[in-house]
Design an enzyme around this catalytic site. Structure first.
Site, PDB file in Angstrom:
ATOM      1  N   ARG A   1       0.808  -1.314   0.082  1.00  0.00           N
ATOM      2  CA  ARG A   1       0.095   0.008   0.060  1.00  0.00           C
ATOM      3  C   ARG A   1       0.802   1.274  -0.074  1.00  0.00           C
ATOM      4  O   ARG A   1       0.478   2.209  -0.467  1.00  0.00           O
ATOM      5  CB  ARG A   1      -0.612   0.227   1.072  1.00  0.00           C
ATOM      6  CG  ARG A   1      -2.155  -1.033   1.460  1.00  0.00           C
ATOM      7  CD  ARG A   1      -2.855  -0.671   2.449  1.00  0.00           C
ATOM      8  NE  ARG A   1      -2.868   0.724   2.614  1.00  0.00           N
ATOM      9  CZ  ARG A   1      -3.708   1.716   2.252  1.00  0.00           C
ATOM     10  NH1 ARG A   1      -4.584   1.294   1.483  1.00  0.00           N
ATOM     11  NH2 ARG A   1      -3.593   3.119   2.407  1.00  0.00           N
TER      12      ARG A   1
ATOM     13  N   CYS B   1      -6.807  -4.207   2.593  1.00  0.00           N
ATOM     14  CA  CYS B   1      -5.730  -5.058   3.006  1.00  0.00           C
ATOM     15  C   CYS B   1      -6.055  -5.871   4.120  1.00  0.00           C
ATOM     16  O   CYS B   1      -7.183  -5.603   4.750  1.00  0.00           O
ATOM     17  CB  CYS B   1      -4.408  -4.272   3.023  1.00  0.00           C
ATOM     18  SG  CYS B   1      -4.725  -3.484   4.710  1.00  0.00           S
TER      19      CYS B   1
ATOM     20  N   ARG C   1      -8.509   0.998   4.741  1.00  0.00           N
ATOM     21  CA  ARG C   1      -7.587   2.164   4.446  1.00  0.00           C
ATOM     22  C   ARG C   1      -7.641   2.757   3.140  1.00  0.00           C
ATOM     23  O   ARG C   1      -6.615   2.553   2.011  1.00  0.00           O
ATOM     24  CB  ARG C   1      -6.239   1.276   4.232  1.00  0.00           C
ATOM     25  CG  ARG C   1      -5.786   0.445   5.576  1.00  0.00           C
ATOM     26  CD  ARG C   1      -4.561  -0.151   5.667  1.00  0.00           C
ATOM     27  NE  ARG C   1      -3.410   0.607   5.979  1.00  0.00           N
ATOM     28  CZ  ARG C   1      -2.211   0.157   6.144  1.00  0.00           C
ATOM     29  NH1 ARG C   1      -2.071  -1.145   6.313  1.00  0.00           N
ATOM     30  NH2 ARG C   1      -1.212   1.031   6.233  1.00  0.00           N
TER      31      ARG C   1
ATOM     32  N   GLN D   1      -7.691  11.316   1.544  1.00  0.00           N
ATOM     33  CA  GLN D   1      -6.995  12.535   2.203  1.00  0.00           C
ATOM     34  C   GLN D   1      -5.798  12.799   1.232  1.00  0.00           C
ATOM     35  O   GLN D   1      -5.544  14.118   1.160  1.00  0.00           O
ATOM     36  CB  GLN D   1      -6.648  12.225   3.746  1.00  0.00           C
ATOM     37  CG  GLN D   1      -7.857  11.845   4.531  1.00  0.00           C
ATOM     38  CD  GLN D   1      -8.853  12.827   4.762  1.00  0.00           C
ATOM     39  OE1 GLN D   1      -8.573  13.921   4.678  1.00  0.00           O
ATOM     40  NE2 GLN D   1     -10.044  12.592   4.389  1.00  0.00           N
TER      41      GLN D   1
HETATM   42  C1  UD1 Z   1       1.186   4.113   8.332  1.00  0.00           C
HETATM   43  C2  UD1 Z   1       2.406   3.219   8.670  1.00  0.00           C
HETATM   44  C3  UD1 Z   1       1.551   1.832   9.148  1.00  0.00           C
HETATM   45  C4  UD1 Z   1       1.007   2.303  10.368  1.00  0.00           C
HETATM   46  C5  UD1 Z   1      -0.073   3.488   9.975  1.00  0.00           C
HETATM   47  C6  UD1 Z   1      -0.634   3.993  11.461  1.00  0.00           C
HETATM   48  C7  UD1 Z   1       3.816   3.479   6.697  1.00  0.00           C
HETATM   49  C8  UD1 Z   1       4.381   3.225   5.405  1.00  0.00           C
HETATM   50  N1  UD1 Z   1       2.938   2.821   7.211  1.00  0.00           N
HETATM   51  O1  UD1 Z   1       0.321   3.718   7.310  1.00  0.00           O
HETATM   52  O2  UD1 Z   1       2.645   0.841   9.507  1.00  0.00           O
HETATM   53  O3  UD1 Z   1       0.262   1.064  10.991  1.00  0.00           O
HETATM   54  O4  UD1 Z   1       0.723   4.521   9.381  1.00  0.00           O
HETATM   55  O5  UD1 Z   1       0.359   4.353  12.412  1.00  0.00           O
HETATM   56  O6  UD1 Z   1       4.324   4.670   7.238  1.00  0.00           O
HETATM   57  N2  UD1 Z   1      -7.152   7.189   6.560  1.00  0.00           N
HETATM   58  C9  UD1 Z   1      -8.406   7.464   5.662  1.00  0.00           C
HETATM   59  N3  UD1 Z   1      -8.063   8.292   4.515  1.00  0.00           N
HETATM   60  C10 UD1 Z   1      -6.950   8.608   4.124  1.00  0.00           C
HETATM   61  C11 UD1 Z   1      -5.679   8.065   4.954  1.00  0.00           C
HETATM   62  C12 UD1 Z   1      -5.969   7.450   5.981  1.00  0.00           C
HETATM   63  O7  UD1 Z   1      -9.320   7.300   5.782  1.00  0.00           O
HETATM   64  O8  UD1 Z   1      -6.771   9.070   2.964  1.00  0.00           O
HETATM   65  C13 UD1 Z   1      -7.476   6.235   7.579  1.00  0.00           C
HETATM   66  C14 UD1 Z   1      -6.932   4.964   7.605  1.00  0.00           C
HETATM   67  O9  UD1 Z   1      -7.774   3.986   7.011  1.00  0.00           O
HETATM   68  C15 UD1 Z   1      -6.343   4.654   9.119  1.00  0.00           C
HETATM   69  C16 UD1 Z   1      -6.365   5.922   9.612  1.00  0.00           C
HETATM   70  O10 UD1 Z   1      -6.729   6.988   8.790  1.00  0.00           O
HETATM   71  O11 UD1 Z   1      -7.891   4.032   9.743  1.00  0.00           O
HETATM   72  C17 UD1 Z   1      -4.657   6.204   9.824  1.00  0.00           C
HETATM   73  O12 UD1 Z   1      -3.946   5.644   8.542  1.00  0.00           O
HETATM   74  P1  UD1 Z   1      -2.778   6.172   7.938  1.00  0.00           P
HETATM   75  O13 UD1 Z   1      -1.897   7.103   9.162  1.00  0.00           O
HETATM   76  O14 UD1 Z   1      -2.826   6.851   6.660  1.00  0.00           O
HETATM   77  O15 UD1 Z   1      -1.858   4.749   7.874  1.00  0.00           O
HETATM   78  P2  UD1 Z   1      -0.672   4.625   6.588  1.00  0.00           P
HETATM   79  O16 UD1 Z   1      -0.117   5.904   6.367  1.00  0.00           O
HETATM   80  O17 UD1 Z   1      -1.267   3.928   5.484  1.00  0.00           O
END
Ligand code: UD1
Length: 416
Positions: A92, A116, A121, A125
């Site tokens: 991802r 996933c 996920r 945003q």
């Molecule tokens: C990153 C980390 C992952 C960790 C996570 C949370 C990396 C490569 N991966 O994943 O190991 O578990 O942070 O600390 O750094 N969300 C939305 N819309 C968006 C983006 C996020 O709804 O556009 C939600 C996600 O579904 C989740 C939450 O926001 O529920 C946090 O996700 P996010 O911090 O974005 O995780 P990653 O950056 O993918």
């Protein structure tokens, strides 16, 4: 398919070195897409996810040179700003190429990552932020297609704290026209490491590590050399493994300053922890005391350590309540831990773990990266043999896992 065989019962003892952080290396390697000059990175861990990302940016026309833990990327001939589904579906974090590509090439086509093992996920945003910076974004045939002659600075606010979202938008803003302010930004140490690398490349960024990051766009960025920070989740995982086995270990090349919340909980569980300048020592009690946790964005307790704490609570004295607030479906390891004899009840995003005196070895299945780490910890304390299937999940995030565990006295073997 590879399996990991663990013979439980050994107390971990000795010293190992912690590798560079996967979650810092992934965005930082993408930062090289922002410049025509070569960028060199050191302390890059040898992991499957890193290999996937290098392959992905290699097919964009970027020259990739890798020797040991050093990677040099030369994106001067970058001519194919596309991330195909075949690669994005396996990792991802490939979405991290989106911001740099739009900023540098004025266009990007990146496959939507899809779901996933740990939840939906979405990347809405990331898209919303680029649109606010003037990009035309369409989602068609499973691909995000973004176009803009030059991004312009904007005030961005994300609906929730997103780590890769913050990183993507921060990278994009470096080459935008004018100032960008990211509010509700992620404060994770990996965001700060990325900002430090970008600043060394000539970016003008302030506030990384707080929830408001300001980026003043520049015309171009230059090459640099950057050392990737230590992996705080790998560090925390080995601390948990030692804690669960009643062990005593020293982890070098890392620092407790990146994981205060985890260290606090391990001390509450009864461990002695000594922080040195570039190392951490842990001495575990005969039996751990249960500790309740609630995951939340940094600096609170990391979701990437939740599974490992479920494993240590499974054998601790007492009852622990574990609340997962970041991902909707991140208790897949609980049923596997139950197969090893753990007493865990799940209700929505809450797990109640009643410690048992002894786990028993069994065959279990890894479902995602950190879930597999919890199974390794449980296998190390279980009586008899534990076989973990689908350990390719572990290879995504733990460099030289068997070698490191063996160096600490664990009896582990990979079966083909
Ligand atoms: C990153 C980390 C992952 C960790 C996570 C949370 C990396 C490569 N991966 O994943 O190991 O578990 O942070 O600390 O750094 N969300 C939305 N819309 C968006 C983006 C996020 O709804 O556009 C939600 C996600 O579904 C989740 C939450 O926001 O529920 C946090 O996700 P996010 O911090 O974005 O995780 P990653 O950056 O993918």
């Amino acid at each position: 398919m590879d399996k990991l065989l663990i013979e439980g019962g050994a107390r971990l003892s000795g010293e190992i070195a912690i590798s560079g952080a996967k979650n810092a290396a992934l965005p930082i390697l993408c930062a090289a897409l922002l410049t025509r000059e070569p960028v060199t990175f050191t302390n890059v861990p040898q992991l499957k996810d890193i290999g996937t990302l290098l392959k992905l940016i290699g097919q964009m026309g970027v020259k990739v040179a890798r020797e040991g833990d050093t990677v040099t990327l030369d994106a001067s001939a970058l001519d194919n700003p596309v991330a195909p589904y075949e690669m994005v579906k396996t990792m991802r974090a490939s979405i991290l190429v989106l911001g740099p590509l739009v900023a540098r090439c004025g266009e990007a086509r990146v496959s939507l990552p899809g779901g996933c093992a740990i939840g939906a996920r979405p990347v809405d945003q990331h898209i919303k932020g680029l649109q606010a910076m003037g990009a035309q974004v369409t989602v068609e045939h499973g691909y995000v297609h973004a176009q803009v002659p030059r991004l312009r600075g904007a005030r961005l606010f994300t609906d929730m704290v997103t780590v890769t979202g913050t990183e993507n938008l921060m990278m994009a803003a470096c080459l935008a026209d004018g100032e960008t302010i990211i509010e509700n930004a992620a404060r994770e140490p990996e965001v700060v490491d990325l900002a430090n690398c970008l600043v060394a490349m000539g970016a003008r960024i302030s506030g990384a590590g707080t929830d408001v990051i300001r980026i003043r766009g520049v015309e171009s960025l230059s090459g640099t050399t950057h050392r990737i920070m230590p992996d705080r989740i790998e560090t925390g995982t080995y601390l948990c493994a030692a804690a669960a086995t009643g062990g005593e270990i020293r982890l070098s090349g890392t620092s407790s300053c990146y994981l205060d919340s985890v260290v606090d909980k391990l001390m509450d569980a009864g461990c002695d922890i000594v922080s040195e300048r570039d190392a951490i020592r842990l001495k575990a009690p005969e039996r751990l005391t249960s500790v309740s946790i609630r995951t939340a964005p940094y600096p609170a307790f990391p979701t990437d350590m939740q599974a490992q704490f479920m494993a240590i609570n499974a054998v601790a004295g007492g009852t622990a309540v574990i609340r997962e607030t970041i991902f909707e479906n991140r208790f897949m390891h609980a049923v596997e831990l139950q197969r090893l004899g753990a007493d865990i009840r799940i209700d929505g995003n809450t797990a109640v773990v009643q410690g048992v005196a002894q786990l028993q070895g069994a065959t279990v299945m890894a479902t995602d990266l950190r879930a597999s780490a919890s199974l390794v910890i449980a296998g190390l304390v279980a009586e008899g043999e534990t076989t973990i299937e689908r350990i390719y999940h572990l290879d995504r995030g733990y460099e030289h896992l068997e070698e490191k565990l063996a160096a600490l006295g664990a009896r582990v073997r990979r079966l083909a």
